[in-house]
Design a protein around this motif. Sequence first.
Motif, PDB file in Angstrom:
ATOM      1  N   VAL A  86      67.294  58.513  93.421  1.00  0.00           N
ATOM      2  CA  VAL A  86      67.211  57.359  92.517  1.00  0.00           C
ATOM      3  C   VAL A  86      68.585  56.724  92.342  1.00  0.00           C
ATOM      4  O   VAL A  86      68.718  55.489  92.337  1.00  0.00           O
ATOM      5  N   GLN A  87      69.629  57.541  92.234  1.00  0.00           N
ATOM      6  CA  GLN A  87      70.996  57.007  92.120  1.00  0.00           C
ATOM      7  C   GLN A  87      71.383  56.186  93.347  1.00  0.00           C
ATOM      8  O   GLN A  87      71.997  55.125  93.228  1.00  0.00           O
ATOM      9  N   ARG A  90      69.584  52.897  93.040  1.00  0.00           N
ATOM     10  CA  ARG A  90      70.193  52.117  91.962  1.00  0.00           C
ATOM     11  C   ARG A  90      71.530  51.533  92.402  1.00  0.00           C
ATOM     12  O   ARG A  90      71.872  50.396  92.058  1.00  0.00           O
ATOM     13  N   ASP A  91      72.312  52.302  93.190  1.00  0.00           N
ATOM     14  CA  ASP A  91      73.624  51.851  93.652  1.00  0.00           C
ATOM     15  C   ASP A  91      73.550  51.035  94.941  1.00  0.00           C
ATOM     16  O   ASP A  91      74.584  50.695  95.510  1.00  0.00           O
TER      17      ASP A  91
END
Length: 133
Positions: A86-87, A90-91
């Motif tokens: 997920v990170q 998101r990034d």
Amino acid sequence: MWIYVGLGGVIGSLLRYVVSVLTVNFTYHHFPLPTFIVNVIGCFLLGFLSSYFLEKEFRQRKMYTAITTGVIGSFTTFSTFSNEIVQFIRDANYTIGIIYLFLSITLGLSFSCLGMCMGRRWSKNEMVKDRQE
């Protein structure tokens, strides 16, 4: 049973921390190497132990549960893996995220199969040795 699983959990979490400390300097483009390593090793170990003990009709359920649920369960971490994916999304770091996802699933399944094959083979070899003695 609770105590065995709890003690196994302490061992597994400490081993996970050791892997994190030893591999933190070897990350490449923020690739989560510690999580990747523990999950692949955990897949192999769980595959090996489940197959090995199944073939031997293992009677030590407390030890099996302490090792598989306690040690391996606390050593590996699907929640961290999911959070890291997920990170990456998101990034907007899609390339590393896809590589991590693909390698984790592919190697996780491969090492589970390898562990199961080795566990069966090792168990059968021990049974043959026992019969010969």
